[in-house]
Design a protein around this motif. Structure first.
Motif, short mmCIF file in Angstrom:
data_model
loop_
_atom_site.label_atom_id
_atom_site.label_comp_id
_atom_site.label_asym_id
_atom_site.label_seq_id
_atom_site.Cartn_x
_atom_site.Cartn_y
_atom_site.Cartn_z
N PRO A 106 1.03 1.54 6.21
CA PRO A 106 2.07 2.20 7.01
C PRO A 106 1.97 3.72 6.98
CG PRO A 106 3.03 0.45 5.69
CD PRO A 106 1.62 0.61 5.23
N LEU A 107 1.66 4.30 5.83
CA LEU A 107 1.52 5.75 5.76
C LEU A 107 0.34 6.25 6.59
CD1 LEU A 107 2.33 6.40 1.99
CD2 LEU A 107 3.74 7.00 3.97
N ALA A 108 -0.77 5.52 6.56
CA ALA A 108 -1.94 5.90 7.35
C ALA A 108 -1.66 5.83 8.85
CB ALA A 108 -3.13 5.02 6.99
N ILE A 109 -1.02 4.75 9.28
CA ILE A 109 -0.69 4.60 10.71
C ILE A 109 0.30 5.68 11.15
CG2 ILE A 109 0.42 3.07 12.39
CD1 ILE A 109 -2.47 2.32 11.64
N THR A 110 1.28 5.98 10.30
CA THR A 110 2.25 7.03 10.62
C THR A 110 1.55 8.38 10.75
OG1 THR A 110 4.01 5.84 9.48
CG2 THR A 110 4.35 8.21 9.83
N ALA A 111 0.63 8.68 9.85
CA ALA A 111 -0.11 9.95 9.90
C ALA A 111 -0.97 10.02 11.17
CB ALA A 111 -0.97 10.10 8.66
N GLN A 160 -4.89 -17.07 -15.67
CA GLN A 160 -4.72 -17.42 -14.25
C GLN A 160 -3.60 -16.60 -13.61
OE1 GLN A 160 -4.02 -21.60 -14.65
NE2 GLN A 160 -6.21 -22.12 -14.43
N LEU A 161 -2.60 -16.25 -14.38
CA LEU A 161 -1.45 -15.52 -13.87
C LEU A 161 -1.77 -14.05 -13.64
CD1 LEU A 161 1.38 -16.35 -13.14
CD2 LEU A 161 2.14 -15.71 -15.42
N ARG A 162 -2.58 -13.47 -14.53
CA ARG A 162 -2.89 -12.04 -14.43
C ARG A 162 -3.55 -11.68 -13.09
NH1 ARG A 162 -5.95 -10.78 -19.06
NH2 ARG A 162 -4.00 -10.50 -20.17
N PRO A 163 -4.59 -12.40 -12.63
CA PRO A 163 -5.20 -12.05 -11.33
C PRO A 163 -4.21 -12.19 -10.17
CG PRO A 163 -6.62 -13.56 -12.53
CD PRO A 163 -5.35 -13.45 -13.30
N ALA A 164 -3.33 -13.18 -10.25
CA ALA A 164 -2.35 -13.36 -9.17
C ALA A 164 -1.39 -12.17 -9.11
CB ALA A 164 -1.58 -14.66 -9.39
N ILE A 165 -0.94 -11.72 -10.26
CA ILE A 165 -0.02 -10.57 -10.30
C ILE A 165 -0.73 -9.30 -9.83
CG2 ILE A 165 1.30 -9.08 -11.85
CD1 ILE A 165 1.94 -11.64 -13.49
N VAL A 166 -1.97 -9.11 -10.28
CA VAL A 166 -2.74 -7.95 -9.86
C VAL A 166 -2.93 -7.95 -8.34
CG1 VAL A 166 -5.02 -6.84 -9.96
CG2 VAL A 166 -3.89 -7.60 -12.06
N MET A 167 -3.25 -9.10 -7.76
CA MET A 167 -3.44 -9.20 -6.31
C MET A 167 -2.15 -8.92 -5.55
SD MET A 167 -6.59 -9.57 -5.82
CE MET A 167 -6.78 -10.03 -4.14
N ILE A 168 -1.04 -9.43 -6.05
CA ILE A 168 0.26 -9.16 -5.40
C ILE A 168 0.54 -7.67 -5.40
CG2 ILE A 168 2.76 -9.40 -5.69
CD1 ILE A 168 2.26 -12.30 -6.55
N LEU A 169 0.34 -7.02 -6.56
CA LEU A 169 0.59 -5.58 -6.65
C LEU A 169 -0.38 -4.80 -5.77
CD1 LEU A 169 1.28 -5.24 -10.49
CD2 LEU A 169 2.94 -5.18 -8.62
N LEU A 170 -1.66 -5.20 -5.76
CA LEU A 170 -2.66 -4.51 -4.95
C LEU A 170 -2.33 -4.62 -3.46
CD1 LEU A 170 -5.42 -3.05 -4.71
CD2 LEU A 170 -6.45 -5.32 -4.56
N PHE A 171 -2.07 -5.83 -2.98
CA PHE A 171 -1.79 -6.01 -1.55
C PHE A 171 -0.43 -5.43 -1.15
CE2 PHE A 171 -5.33 -9.00 -1.68
CZ PHE A 171 -6.00 -8.60 -0.52
N THR A 172 0.51 -5.39 -2.07
CA THR A 172 1.78 -4.72 -1.79
C THR A 172 1.54 -3.23 -1.59
OG1 THR A 172 3.05 -6.34 -3.05
CG2 THR A 172 4.08 -4.21 -2.69
N ALA A 173 0.72 -2.64 -2.44
CA ALA A 173 0.41 -1.21 -2.30
C ALA A 173 -0.36 -0.93 -1.02
CB ALA A 173 -0.38 -0.73 -3.52
N VAL A 174 -1.36 -1.78 -0.73
CA VAL A 174 -2.19 -1.55 0.47
C VAL A 174 -1.41 -1.79 1.75
CG1 VAL A 174 -4.21 -2.37 1.76
CG2 VAL A 174 -4.37 -1.97 -0.70
N GLY A 234 1.91 -2.52 2.10
CA GLY A 234 3.30 -2.04 2.13
C GLY A 234 3.44 -0.54 2.04
N LEU A 235 2.41 0.16 1.54
CA LEU A 235 2.48 1.61 1.40
C LEU A 235 1.35 2.33 2.13
CD1 LEU A 235 3.46 1.88 -2.36
CD2 LEU A 235 4.91 2.36 -0.41
N LEU A 236 0.11 2.06 1.73
CA LEU A 236 -1.02 2.81 2.28
C LEU A 236 -1.20 2.62 3.78
CD1 LEU A 236 -3.63 2.31 -0.59
CD2 LEU A 236 -2.16 4.27 -0.15
#
Length: 199
Positions: A24-29, A4-18, A20-22
């Motif tokens: 903002p970088l796309a809008i800036t570009a 149960q913990l693994r999917p939650a961690i994966v989702m946090i990392l995925l949405f942080t990347a999307v 928090g990174l992708l």
């Protein structure tokens, strides 16, 4: 529990990347490609020196220039870091005053601004934006009424004909966006730069 913990961690990392990174970088570009000047602050240069941005108001104090609307921004008091003092057009602390219509401080500030405008001879009839601050405290625009009311004082301070200065103001009035959005306005920085160019 790990299953149960693994999917939650994966989702946090995925949405942080999307988000928090992708994203903002796309809008800036996109902003850099589509609206390069605005994305970089719309800075205006004269003689190789940045004089300001038409997106952020400045505090013009000389009678030779058109004045923007009052600014309610504050900054730390140099004498006591626990207190604040009025610091007009402080872009590091953009905010309105949050003073209500029954606030004595607001009433006193508006009355003082009205008296100062009359004393300086800049206005006959008081435009609302001549004595009230904007929500951000950094509004770069004023109403055509306030700009035109300042014409006699600016013309006198520069020794120019009022008709020429009035015509300059009228050429710098921006209309509503698409004819319906916002109000007619005059950008103070652009107007003052054009004023300096008058002979």
């Amino acid at each position: 529990m790990l299953s149960q913990l693994r999917p939650a961690i994966v989702m946090i990392l995925l949405f942080t990347a999307v988000t928090g990174l992708l994203y903002p970088l796309a809008i800036t570009a996109i902003a850099q490609l589509a609206l390069t000047a605005q994305a970089n602050g719309g800075l205006i240069e004269r003689d190789g020196k940045v004089v300001g941005s038409p997106l952020i108001g400045q505090n013009f104090v000389s009678d030779r220039y058109f004045h923007g609307r009052p600014s309610a921004t504050v900054g730390p008091d140099p004498a006591d870091a626990g207190k604040t003092v009025d610091t007009p057009y402080n872009a590091a602390n953009s905010a309105g005053s949050n003073l209500g219509p029954t606030s004595k401080k607001l009433v006193d500030r508006v009355n003082a601004a009205i008296e100062a405008e009359f004393a300086a001879g800049r206005i006959g009839m008081v435009a609302a934006d001549a004595v009230t601050a904007s929500a951000s405290g950094l509004d770069p625009d004023i109403s055509p009424q306030y700009a035109l009311a300042q014409v006699p004082a600016v013309a006198a301070a520069r020794g120019l004909a009022e008709d020429g200065v009035r015509a300059l103001v009228e050429t710098h009035i921006d209309n509503r966006i698409l004819g319906i959005i916002g109000e007619r306005r005059v950008n103070v920085l652009k107007l003052n730069i054009a004023l300096d160019a008058l002979k």
